[in-house]
Design a protein around this motif. Structure first.
Motif, PDB file in Angstrom:
ATOM      1  N   ARG A  28       0.834  -1.193   0.000  1.00 46.36           N
ATOM      2  CA  ARG A  28       0.000   0.000   0.000  1.00 46.36           C
ATOM      3  C   ARG A  28       0.875   1.252   0.000  1.00 46.36           C
ATOM      4  NH1 ARG A  28      -5.245   1.507   0.804  1.00 46.36           N
ATOM      5  NH2 ARG A  28      -5.679   3.426   1.945  1.00 46.36           N
ATOM      6  N   SER A  29       0.645   2.116  -0.957  1.00 50.87           N
ATOM      7  CA  SER A  29       1.400   3.356  -1.029  1.00 50.87           C
ATOM      8  C   SER A  29       1.047   4.265   0.148  1.00 50.87           C
ATOM      9  CB  SER A  29       1.105   4.088  -2.339  1.00 50.87           C
ATOM     10  OG  SER A  29       1.501   3.338  -3.462  1.00 50.87           O
ATOM     11  N   LYS A  30       2.028   5.018   0.614  1.00 48.87           N
ATOM     12  CA  LYS A  30       1.760   5.991   1.671  1.00 48.87           C
ATOM     13  C   LYS A  30       0.970   7.179   1.135  1.00 48.87           C
ATOM     14  CE  LYS A  30       5.838   4.835   4.447  1.00 48.87           C
ATOM     15  NZ  LYS A  30       7.111   5.339   5.045  1.00 48.87           N
ATOM     16  N   THR A  31       1.211   7.499  -0.132  1.00 54.44           N
ATOM     17  CA  THR A  31       0.481   8.599  -0.768  1.00 54.44           C
ATOM     18  C   THR A  31      -0.034   8.163  -2.127  1.00 54.44           C
ATOM     19  OG1 THR A  31       2.558   9.464  -1.675  1.00 54.44           O
ATOM     20  CG2 THR A  31       1.778  10.439   0.402  1.00 54.44           C
ATOM     21  N   PHE A  32      -1.167   8.742  -2.521  1.00 58.73           N
ATOM     22  CA  PHE A  32      -1.770   8.518  -3.831  1.00 58.73           C
ATOM     23  C   PHE A  32      -2.023   9.882  -4.464  1.00 58.73           C
ATOM     24  CE2 PHE A  32      -2.563   4.703  -1.504  1.00 58.73           C
ATOM     25  CZ  PHE A  32      -2.655   3.668  -2.421  1.00 58.73           C
ATOM     26  N   ALA A  33      -2.140   9.898  -5.785  1.00 57.37           N
ATOM     27  CA  ALA A  33      -2.342  11.176  -6.458  1.00 57.37           C
ATOM     28  C   ALA A  33      -3.387  11.045  -7.562  1.00 57.37           C
ATOM     29  CB  ALA A  33      -1.035  11.691  -7.042  1.00 57.37           C
ATOM     30  N   ILE A  34      -4.235  12.054  -7.655  1.00 56.38           N
ATOM     31  CA  ILE A  34      -5.110  12.229  -8.807  1.00 56.38           C
ATOM     32  C   ILE A  34      -4.525  13.374  -9.616  1.00 56.38           C
ATOM     33  CG2 ILE A  34      -7.424  12.843  -9.600  1.00 56.38           C
ATOM     34  CD1 ILE A  34      -7.262  10.102  -8.378  1.00 56.38           C
ATOM     35  N   LYS A  35      -4.304  13.131 -10.910  1.00 57.59           N
ATOM     36  CA  LYS A  35      -3.636  14.114 -11.760  1.00 57.59           C
ATOM     37  C   LYS A  35      -4.624  14.685 -12.774  1.00 57.59           C
ATOM     38  CE  LYS A  35      -0.340  11.061 -12.792  1.00 57.59           C
ATOM     39  NZ  LYS A  35       0.947  10.485 -13.277  1.00 57.59           N
ATOM     40  N   ALA A 283      -1.553   5.145  -7.438  1.00 60.09           N
ATOM     41  CA  ALA A 283      -0.516   4.635  -6.548  1.00 60.09           C
ATOM     42  C   ALA A 283       0.855   5.151  -6.965  1.00 60.09           C
ATOM     43  CB  ALA A 283      -0.524   3.110  -6.556  1.00 60.09           C
ATOM     44  N   ASN A 284       1.772   5.140  -6.003  1.00 60.09           N
ATOM     45  CA  ASN A 284       3.147   5.545  -6.267  1.00 60.09           C
ATOM     46  C   ASN A 284       3.839   4.439  -7.061  1.00 60.09           C
ATOM     47  OD1 ASN A 284       6.033   6.093  -5.926  1.00 60.09           O
ATOM     48  ND2 ASN A 284       5.374   7.630  -4.450  1.00 60.09           N
ATOM     49  N   VAL A 285       4.484   4.810  -8.168  1.00 63.37           N
ATOM     50  CA  VAL A 285       5.085   3.796  -9.038  1.00 63.37           C
ATOM     51  C   VAL A 285       6.210   3.040  -8.335  1.00 63.37           C
ATOM     52  CG1 VAL A 285       6.822   5.317 -10.099  1.00 63.37           C
ATOM     53  CG2 VAL A 285       5.882   3.399 -11.403  1.00 63.37           C
ATOM     54  N   ALA A 286       6.859   3.666  -7.354  1.00 64.61           N
ATOM     55  CA  ALA A 286       7.958   2.995  -6.647  1.00 64.61           C
ATOM     56  C   ALA A 286       7.466   1.771  -5.887  1.00 64.61           C
ATOM     57  CB  ALA A 286       8.631   3.970  -5.691  1.00 64.61           C
ATOM     58  N   ASP A 287       6.203   1.759  -5.474  1.00 63.37           N
ATOM     59  CA  ASP A 287       5.665   0.611  -4.756  1.00 63.37           C
ATOM     60  C   ASP A 287       5.358  -0.557  -5.690  1.00 63.37           C
ATOM     61  OD1 ASP A 287       5.581   1.718  -2.065  1.00 63.37           O
ATOM     62  OD2 ASP A 287       4.045   3.062  -2.827  1.00 63.37           O
ATOM     63  N   ASN A 311      11.208   8.004 -10.567  1.00 63.80           N
ATOM     64  CA  ASN A 311      11.035   7.394  -9.249  1.00 63.80           C
ATOM     65  C   ASN A 311      10.233   8.313  -8.343  1.00 63.80           C
ATOM     66  OD1 ASN A 311      12.361   4.934  -9.549  1.00 63.80           O
ATOM     67  ND2 ASN A 311      14.363   5.883  -9.285  1.00 63.80           N
ATOM     68  N   GLY A 312       9.229   7.769  -7.687  1.00 65.30           N
ATOM     69  CA  GLY A 312       8.457   8.547  -6.733  1.00 65.30           C
ATOM     70  C   GLY A 312       7.242   9.228  -7.327  1.00 65.30           C
ATOM     71  N   GLN A 313       7.077   9.188  -8.663  1.00 72.87           N
ATOM     72  CA  GLN A 313       5.875   9.749  -9.259  1.00 72.87           C
ATOM     73  C   GLN A 313       4.744   8.728  -9.213  1.00 72.87           C
ATOM     74  OE1 GLN A 313       7.312  11.223 -13.141  1.00 72.87           O
ATOM     75  NE2 GLN A 313       7.091  13.298 -12.317  1.00 72.87           N
ATOM     76  N   TYR A 314       3.581   9.117  -9.741  1.00 69.85           N
ATOM     77  CA  TYR A 314       2.372   8.316  -9.576  1.00 69.85           C
ATOM     78  C   TYR A 314       1.864   7.830 -10.924  1.00 69.85           C
ATOM     79  CZ  TYR A 314       2.596  10.625  -5.050  1.00 69.85           C
ATOM     80  OH  TYR A 314       3.021  11.091  -3.823  1.00 69.85           O
TER      81      TYR A 314
END
Length: 447
Positions: A28-35, A283-287, A311-314
């Motif tokens: 589970r990602s710590k953060t999620f993003a809607i773009k 979700a964060n792509v790193a996960d 790295n670190g983007q969504y």
């Protein structure tokens, strides 16, 4: 009974690094993003401020010009940050996720027995309307329109693409209910396309017009299927929905919750763990892929139409695929000579790949040439299986000639339909970008 669609023009790009059919839950990602840039032509208007608490399904922003269209949180948590770009354009809305999701309750409903207006309102209120795209223009559908048909492509032919039936294997009931709901939104039919060669559970779906498709990429593109089944004329509207998004809509009616599940295939030669991951939208792509080096290109989507990530983007709102390939940062001496390098897949016969049609290749991001003048070669026509003249349409878009764009079929196409043109054309032009700019001009001038 199904109707066959046979595609002859096109090209299947065979690459190494396909994801194995093993489905696991992603960390589970710590953060999620809607773009908001994922929703072309939508100008977002925020309804929440940083620090606000949200449940999955709570409204985050809405469309400035179509206020009924809402965009909701895929997970519960705290609205951590609103990232802005040039001219204060909102680029990302980042949510710091709770350890487990709590959901806003919308209530269950049987779409077959419900009124059409109630079905539409439920989809709008939950944020699921964001999954419904409109042709022409390839933008979020206007709920005030009445489409002549709705198309769902239950197959993929893009390089290393995710297997639709594998993604939906445990969600067939929700997929059927989603199709039932879509039937309430159109005065016409809901069209479902599947691969003819495969024995598929999707062929057993009810309340759809079934089409069995054969042929190379882009046979699975919904625009190609529309062109062969029910072409779009000026003033007409056709809506499209991706298969997993149909299942999300169906689950909304079954459970009363907006469960923004996204099944993502991680593929490509540079991916260490090539599997299918079950996560949430944004979700964060790193996960999914871990930490990768600077010599690796991370793509949200396939190699022909996807967007570059770091790295670190969504991941984007729509893709079911993350592709990792090498960066093309190495110079090939005398690479312009025919038959010098035969480890590059080519549609033309400038190397020997045409002798090995089933061979799979490792590719990188090297364009193998610079932008050149447009030359009439017939390459574009060989890979666009639609009733359009691709080179002439590209020129009309570059010139901004609206009348010619209309006569040459701009209403039928989307940028993804020209992805293979980017790949095969000798001129190295960005055909998808040119078509997108042409469509934007049509939205502004014609509407």
């Amino acid at each position: 009974m199904s109707n066959d669609i046979r595609i002859k023009r096109g090209h299947t790009l065979r690459l190494k690094g396909e994801a194995e059919k093993t489905l696991i839950d992603a960390p589970r990602s710590k953060t999620f993003a809607i773009k908001p840039p994922d929703f072309h032509s939508v100008v977002p208007k925020m309804v929440l401020k940083e620090g606000a608490q949200v449940q999955a399904g709570d409204e985050i922003f809405y469309s400035k010009y179509t206020g009924e269209v809402k965009f909701t949180a895929p997970v519960s948590g705290t609205l951590k940050e609103i990232k802005r770009g040039e001219k204060r354009r909102i680029m990302e809305v980042i949510i710091e996720a709770d350890s487990t999701d709590t959901y806003r309750e919308f209530g269950t409903m049987d779409p077959l027995s419900a009124d059409s207006a109630d079905v539409k309102n439920r989809i709008l209120e939950s944020g699921c309307w964001a999954f419904i795209n409109q042709r022409p223009y390839d933008i979020v559908a206007d709920p005030k329109d009445s489409p002549k048909a709705i198309f769902v492509s239950g197959m993929n032919t893009a390089p290393l693409s995710a297997d639709v039936e594998f993604m939906l294997q445990d969600r067939m009931e929700a997929f059927q209910v989603g199709l039932n709901a879509l039937n309430k939104l159109t005065r016409g039919k809901v069209h479902l396309s599947v691969a003819k060669q495969k024995s598929s559970a999707l062929k057993k779906m009810q309340n759809v017009e079934l089409h069995e498709v054969t042929g190379p990429h882009p046979a699975a593109n919904v625009g190609v299927q529309i062109a062969h089944v029910d072409p779009i004329n000026m003033g007409e509207r056709v809506w499209t929905v991706r298969p997993e998004d149909v299942a999300i809509i169906g689950e909304l009616f079954l459970t009363g919750k907006y469960n923004a599940v996204r099944t993502v295939a991680v593929a490509g030669t540079e991916a260490e763990n090539r599997k299918y991951f079950r996560t949430k939208i944004g979700a964060n792509v790193a996960d999914l892929v871990g930490t990768v080096s600077d010599d690796v290109r991370i793509i949200s989507g396939d190699v022909l139409t996807g967007q570059k990530l770091t790295n670190g983007q969504y991941i984007g709102f729509f893709p079911n695929l993350v592709t990792l390939i090498p960066e093309g940062n190495k110079y090939r001496m005398l690479g312009w000579l025919p038959f010098t390098y035969n480890d590059i897949p080519s549609k033309s016969r400038t190397n020997l790949s045409w002798l090995f049609p089933k061979k799979k290749y490792t590719v990188d991001t090297n364009l193998h040439g610079e932008v050149r003048a447009l030359v009439v070669t017939g390459e574009m026509e060989e890979v666009v299986p639609m009733d359009v003249f691709p080179m002439q349409l590209i020129k009309a878009c570059m010139a901004g000639d609206i009348e010619k764009m209309e006569s040459l079929g701009i209403y039928e196409v989307a940028p993804e339909d020209f992805a293979l043109v980017d790949y095969v054309n000798t001129s190295k032009i960005e055909a998808q970008e040119i078509i997108r700019l042409g469509l934007d001009l049509m939205i502004t001038e014609v509407g």
